[in-house]
Design a protein around this motif. Structure first.
Motif, PDB file in Angstrom:
ATOM      1  N   GLN A  53      -6.464  30.212   0.854  1.00 29.57           N
ATOM      2  CA  GLN A  53      -5.771  29.986   2.131  1.00 29.57           C
ATOM      3  C   GLN A  53      -6.475  28.933   2.994  1.00 29.57           C
ATOM      4  O   GLN A  53      -5.994  28.556   4.042  1.00 29.57           O
ATOM      5  CB  GLN A  53      -5.654  31.300   2.921  1.00 29.57           C
ATOM      6  CG  GLN A  53      -4.803  32.357   2.242  1.00 29.57           C
ATOM      7  CD  GLN A  53      -3.337  31.971   2.196  1.00 29.57           C
ATOM      8  OE1 GLN A  53      -2.917  31.088   1.461  1.00 29.57           O
ATOM      9  NE2 GLN A  53      -2.522  32.632   3.009  1.00 29.57           N
ATOM     10  N   PHE A  71      -2.713  26.758  -0.151  1.00 28.98           N
ATOM     11  CA  PHE A  71      -2.275  27.621   0.957  1.00 28.98           C
ATOM     12  C   PHE A  71      -0.915  28.258   0.669  1.00 28.98           C
ATOM     13  O   PHE A  71      -0.036  27.616   0.115  1.00 28.98           O
ATOM     14  CB  PHE A  71      -2.190  26.788   2.240  1.00 28.98           C
ATOM     15  CG  PHE A  71      -1.645  27.559   3.425  1.00 28.98           C
ATOM     16  CD1 PHE A  71      -2.423  28.493   4.069  1.00 28.98           C
ATOM     17  CD2 PHE A  71      -0.339  27.354   3.872  1.00 28.98           C
ATOM     18  CE1 PHE A  71      -1.921  29.217   5.157  1.00 28.98           C
ATOM     19  CE2 PHE A  71       0.165  28.068   4.954  1.00 28.98           C
ATOM     20  CZ  PHE A  71      -0.627  29.001   5.599  1.00 28.98           C
ATOM     21  N   ARG A  72      -0.762  29.514   1.059  1.00 31.02           N
ATOM     22  CA  ARG A  72       0.536  30.198   0.936  1.00 31.02           C
ATOM     23  C   ARG A  72       1.023  30.626   2.311  1.00 31.02           C
ATOM     24  O   ARG A  72       0.319  31.318   3.034  1.00 31.02           O
ATOM     25  CB  ARG A  72       0.394  31.461   0.096  1.00 31.02           C
ATOM     26  CG  ARG A  72      -0.212  31.210  -1.256  1.00 31.02           C
ATOM     27  CD  ARG A  72       0.750  31.570  -2.340  1.00 31.02           C
ATOM     28  NE  ARG A  72       0.084  31.549  -3.628  1.00 31.02           N
ATOM     29  CZ  ARG A  72       0.669  31.979  -4.740  1.00 31.02           C
ATOM     30  NH1 ARG A  72       1.887  32.483  -4.719  1.00 31.02           N
ATOM     31  NH2 ARG A  72       0.026  31.920  -5.876  1.00 31.02           N
ATOM     32  N   GLY A  73       2.217  30.218   2.647  1.00 31.35           N
ATOM     33  CA  GLY A  73       2.853  30.669   3.883  1.00 31.35           C
ATOM     34  C   GLY A  73       3.654  31.932   3.603  1.00 31.35           C
ATOM     35  O   GLY A  73       3.187  32.828   2.899  1.00 31.35           O
ATOM     36  N   TYR A  74       4.866  31.994   4.167  1.00 27.07           N
ATOM     37  CA  TYR A  74       5.715  33.162   3.925  1.00 27.07           C
ATOM     38  C   TYR A  74       5.839  33.438   2.433  1.00 27.07           C
ATOM     39  O   TYR A  74       6.157  32.542   1.652  1.00 27.07           O
ATOM     40  CB  TYR A  74       7.126  32.918   4.471  1.00 27.07           C
ATOM     41  CG  TYR A  74       7.230  32.917   5.966  1.00 27.07           C
ATOM     42  CD1 TYR A  74       6.877  34.039   6.711  1.00 27.07           C
ATOM     43  CD2 TYR A  74       7.722  31.808   6.654  1.00 27.07           C
ATOM     44  CE1 TYR A  74       6.993  34.044   8.094  1.00 27.07           C
ATOM     45  CE2 TYR A  74       7.841  31.808   8.041  1.00 27.07           C
ATOM     46  CZ  TYR A  74       7.476  32.927   8.751  1.00 27.07           C
ATOM     47  OH  TYR A  74       7.592  32.931  10.119  1.00 27.07           O
ATOM     48  N   SER A 117       0.459  40.779   3.200  1.00 26.87           N
ATOM     49  CA  SER A 117      -0.542  39.713   3.172  1.00 26.87           C
ATOM     50  C   SER A 117      -0.840  39.276   1.729  1.00 26.87           C
ATOM     51  O   SER A 117      -1.056  40.107   0.848  1.00 26.87           O
ATOM     52  CB  SER A 117      -1.816  40.240   3.836  1.00 26.87           C
ATOM     53  OG  SER A 117      -2.762  39.208   3.968  1.00 26.87           O
ATOM     54  N   VAL A 132       4.709  27.356   8.381  1.00 27.19           N
ATOM     55  CA  VAL A 132       3.581  26.448   8.557  1.00 27.19           C
ATOM     56  C   VAL A 132       3.151  25.854   7.219  1.00 27.19           C
ATOM     57  O   VAL A 132       3.417  26.419   6.159  1.00 27.19           O
ATOM     58  CB  VAL A 132       2.380  27.182   9.199  1.00 27.19           C
ATOM     59  CG1 VAL A 132       2.752  27.656  10.585  1.00 27.19           C
ATOM     60  CG2 VAL A 132       1.924  28.346   8.327  1.00 27.19           C
ATOM     61  N   SER A 158       1.455  34.059  13.434  1.00 28.47           N
ATOM     62  CA  SER A 158       2.048  33.290  12.336  1.00 28.47           C
ATOM     63  C   SER A 158       2.065  31.800  12.601  1.00 28.47           C
ATOM     64  O   SER A 158       1.596  31.006  11.789  1.00 28.47           O
ATOM     65  CB  SER A 158       3.480  33.752  12.065  1.00 28.47           C
ATOM     66  OG  SER A 158       3.482  34.976  11.403  1.00 28.47           O
ATOM     67  N   LYS A 159       2.639  31.412  13.726  1.00 28.99           N
ATOM     68  CA  LYS A 159       2.816  30.002  13.992  1.00 28.99           C
ATOM     69  C   LYS A 159       1.598  29.443  14.720  1.00 28.99           C
ATOM     70  O   LYS A 159       1.292  28.265  14.644  1.00 28.99           O
ATOM     71  CB  LYS A 159       4.102  29.779  14.796  1.00 28.99           C
ATOM     72  CG  LYS A 159       5.339  30.405  14.178  1.00 28.99           C
ATOM     73  CD  LYS A 159       5.631  29.916  12.766  1.00 28.99           C
ATOM     74  CE  LYS A 159       6.603  30.796  12.001  1.00 28.99           C
ATOM     75  NZ  LYS A 159       7.997  30.612  12.245  1.00 28.99           N
ATOM     76  N   GLY A 194      -1.320  30.008  11.653  1.00 32.97           N
ATOM     77  CA  GLY A 194      -0.923  29.867  10.250  1.00 32.97           C
ATOM     78  C   GLY A 194      -0.899  31.170   9.471  1.00 32.97           C
ATOM     79  O   GLY A 194      -1.150  31.199   8.276  1.00 32.97           O
ATOM     80  N   THR A 245       1.592  33.057   8.546  1.00 30.19           N
ATOM     81  CA  THR A 245       2.889  33.478   7.985  1.00 30.19           C
ATOM     82  C   THR A 245       2.723  34.262   6.680  1.00 30.19           C
ATOM     83  O   THR A 245       3.505  35.168   6.404  1.00 30.19           O
ATOM     84  CB  THR A 245       3.823  32.270   7.758  1.00 30.19           C
ATOM     85  OG1 THR A 245       3.134  31.280   6.983  1.00 30.19           O
ATOM     86  CG2 THR A 245       4.246  31.640   9.080  1.00 30.19           C
ATOM     87  N   GLY A 246       1.691  33.912   5.901  1.00 31.15           N
ATOM     88  CA  GLY A 246       1.438  34.648   4.665  1.00 31.15           C
ATOM     89  C   GLY A 246       0.325  35.661   4.795  1.00 31.15           C
ATOM     90  O   GLY A 246       0.018  36.383   3.845  1.00 31.15           O
ATOM     91  N   THR A 247      -0.277  35.753   5.975  1.00 29.30           N
ATOM     92  CA  THR A 247      -1.412  36.654   6.202  1.00 29.30           C
ATOM     93  C   THR A 247      -0.970  37.904   6.955  1.00 29.30           C
ATOM     94  O   THR A 247      -1.480  38.982   6.735  1.00 29.30           O
ATOM     95  CB  THR A 247      -2.533  35.899   6.959  1.00 29.30           C
ATOM     96  OG1 THR A 247      -2.931  34.787   6.159  1.00 29.30           O
ATOM     97  CG2 THR A 247      -3.725  36.790   7.239  1.00 29.30           C
ATOM     98  N   ARG A 248       0.018  37.754   7.813  1.00 32.73           N
ATOM     99  CA  ARG A 248       0.752  38.835   8.469  1.00 32.73           C
ATOM    100  C   ARG A 248      -0.025  39.583   9.567  1.00 32.73           C
ATOM    101  O   ARG A 248      -0.706  40.574   9.306  1.00 32.73           O
ATOM    102  CB  ARG A 248       1.284  39.863   7.452  1.00 32.73           C
ATOM    103  CG  ARG A 248       2.014  39.328   6.249  1.00 32.73           C
ATOM    104  CD  ARG A 248       3.237  38.497   6.531  1.00 32.73           C
ATOM    105  NE  ARG A 248       4.022  39.007   7.624  1.00 32.73           N
ATOM    106  CZ  ARG A 248       4.619  38.217   8.542  1.00 32.73           C
ATOM    107  NH1 ARG A 248       4.512  36.904   8.498  1.00 32.73           N
ATOM    108  NH2 ARG A 248       5.313  38.749   9.507  1.00 32.73           N
TER     109      ARG A 248
END
Lengths: 404, 404
Positions: A63, A69-72, A292, B44, B245-246, B249, B251-254
């Motif tokens: 990350q 990096f991974r987003g949604y 996550s 992101v 998230s925004k 960053g 969005t994938g970490t929650r």
């Protein structure tokens, strides 16, 4: 002015764990020198398996860079994890990857699953039970009124010594049945044959079984099913909840999953049979944004050969604790259930003592904290729960005190 | 047989992003050599701040040892994070730590908040809007029937050029009002004065405002409030949703959180004014089990001096992208909104083209993917959304094509 969901204020505050804390704290302030051993806790005490920590750190490092990096992620979980789950636990029973929904835990899923059902369903819940089933149905308006300690709209399925903790089929019509095996809080199980009775009942009567298998990894006996899908026909009537919490020590890391086979259906108003898989997918994609990435990688690591060994050693440790507790209690003549396929030992209080009275006795005479069974429902009265989660030396010390 | 929540099948499938994917994929298969630039994405693209990765790794390492292992955390979030949130963002407005509920994200919270309200509330939602507000109220039975592209039970508050994207107060009675500022999808804002109109309205009429401030960190102008609690009296009528998230960053970490002041109340059937804080606490403790410990430590790290610098640099990067997109579009005579206090630029299509027609034009003539505004509600027709999330070089290349 907005109006509240009235059901919320019908639910009595859950005093169980706060009342335990209050009594322990009061006793401790009067007897500061007593060494209190906590055996009431339902939380794991051993650390995360190394493979999980390693996987989480590797994912966190990914990350850090644009390239990795991974987003949604997908709301239903990454393919790598769904694939590992299916390959390891469900392939033999025909479960497919799009029938597995990864989530932040079984508490969320067993709580939120009510969203996809109408309020009119009749719900049956074993008694005693994990309080989330009862409380979330109350919140969803399916429990009626709370009168004399029970909800008027729920069908309670007592589990007690006289039925050897095997619930009897409901007399009247029910639409949704919560079963949790290995059971919290009693630690008891259903054999394949006993669970088949429920699956056949659900098929005959057109009910859906919500099967909580969070403690599956603790099963040691051969005739106890690890998943409800071992039972013929279950794929048409059962949703199964699983968790990495008790298996791999994820209570603070948060990951679980729910299996919703596409063949499980319920009725719409116009009589159409609607696949619950489609509704749960809609629920999760609308109200949830996935787990996550690093946590999903940690969960995936439990399926590697080394991960399986590390998880096994956690389970073995706790189950050795369970054996020690069981044997000690049996040797002093107590009636003891569970603890063979589950980390919980369900113990009948001596001399028909109430759950809370026996709790007080153990606290004051032995310096041991258990959980009063009455806190899990009316049928839990007259029992207490011991948990096998804990440090072995402390468990051994507790048994010394019990034998004294 | 169980019956489903009928509202689920009333909701039309959201084709927006799948339809975008379908059109892009079809075009790409016919023109494999075209270099397509994606500016539709709301996710992101820059990696996690180093401080967050470091904190997550440190926390993961703690989970490796018995002495530092953490099991179940508080459902509402660890004190260390709630404290950091309050100290940094809310102390000036009298918000206290037990009014902050940490969660796995604003999507979950804006979706689940409906649980605590009765079905009978009249709900107002700005149009266009983030689809979760509409869909979750539909699921909860508060939206009525879906007819001619709108829900009969919702009050839509159009935001368009004629009101400069400042919604007008509803004519009839409403109980719950969703406001999202800085706005997704339009990128527009309300000034302090404009937001005060809504707070005063809510106080006068006894409504509750659900304020989504997920894009707060992108605000650059002085007269735009960062939190609704900057407005006098908002603490009695507003719940605010925030997200990492925004900002950082995630969005994938929650991780996100919701502020529910104890002074925000709604009516029970017997006319009692019930604190929503108490109900949300009950909801979260019953149906949620907290956010991963490592993730909460990563969120906490954004509040350190170095964390703030790293977050600032992410925001600056995206907002520079936004400036580049705005200027390019303005220089070719387009009507452009947003992009000053938000990472979204809302653009009027030329020559009264439909959103999807302009989408197709940009895809085929410029190799650029945007998001058709019609996908966010009826008032979005005739607009498209450009996102400033993306690699600067690609954004610059996109503007070259637009200017060509």
């Amino acid at each position: 002015m907005p109006t509240i969901n009235e059901n919320f204020i019908k639910i009595p505050a859950t005093y169980l764990f706060s009342e335990i804390a209050r009594r322990v704290s009061a006793y401790r302030s009067e007897h500061p020198d007593v060494d209190i051993i906590r055996m009431g806790i339902g939380d794991v005490t051993l650390p995360l398996p190394d493979v999980c920590v390693d996987a989480m750190i590797k994912a966190a490092e990914e990350q850090r860079s644009v390239a990795t990096f991974r987003g949604y992620g997908p709301e239903q979980g990454y393919d790598f994890l769904r694939k590992a789950i299916v390959e390891n636990d469900f392939q033999a029973f025909g479960i497919e990857e799009d029938e597995v929904f990864v989530s932040d835990g079984a508490k969320s899923d067993t709580g939120n699953i009510g969203d996809i059902f109408s309020r009119d369903n009749k719900v049956a819940i074993t008694d005693p039970s994990y309080p989330v089933y009862v409380d979330t149905n109350a919140m969803g308006g399916r429990a009626g009124q709370f009168l004399n300690g029970q909800w008027s709209g729920l069908v309670y399925l007592p589990c007690n010594e006289s039925n050897r903790f095997v619930p009897e089929l409901p007399a009247g019509k029910v639409d949704i049945i919560y079963l949790c095996y290995p059971n919290n809080p009693t630690g008891t199980v259903l054999t394949r044959e006993q669970l088949a009775v429920w699956v056949n009942y659900a098929r005959d009567k057109g009910a859906v079984i919500l099967f909580d298998a969070a403690y599956e990894a603790f099963i040691s006996e051969k005739d106890v099913p690890h998943t409800i899908y071992e039972i013929d026909g279950a794929k048409e009537v059962a949703i199964e909840f699983r968790s990495f919490s008790k298996t791999a020590g994820f209570t603070g890391t948060r990951c679980g999953y729910t299996v919703v086979p596409k063949s499980v259906k319920a009725l719409s108003e116009n009589g159409e049979r609607v696949a619950l898989n489609k509704l749960w997918l809609r629920r999760q994609t609308t109200k949830f944004n996935g787990v996550s990435y690093a946590v999903q990688r940690a969960a995936e690591a439990t399926y590697t050969p080394e991960g399986k060994r590390q998880v096994r050693s956690l389970i073995d440790y706790y189950m050795d604790n369970a054996r020690i507790i069981r044997q000690a209690l049996q040797s002093i003549g107590m009636s003891v259930y569970g603890g063979v396929n589950a980390p919980y030992i369900w113990v009948k209080t001596p001399d028909r003592m109430g759950s809370w009275d026996y709790f007080d006795y153990l606290l004051k005479e032995k310096g041991i904290v258990c959980t009063p069974g009455a806190g899990f429902g009316a049928s839990g009265e007259g029992f207490v729960r011991f948990s096998a989660f804990g440090e072995k030396e402390r468990i051994v010390e507790a048994t010394r005190r019990l034998l004294r």
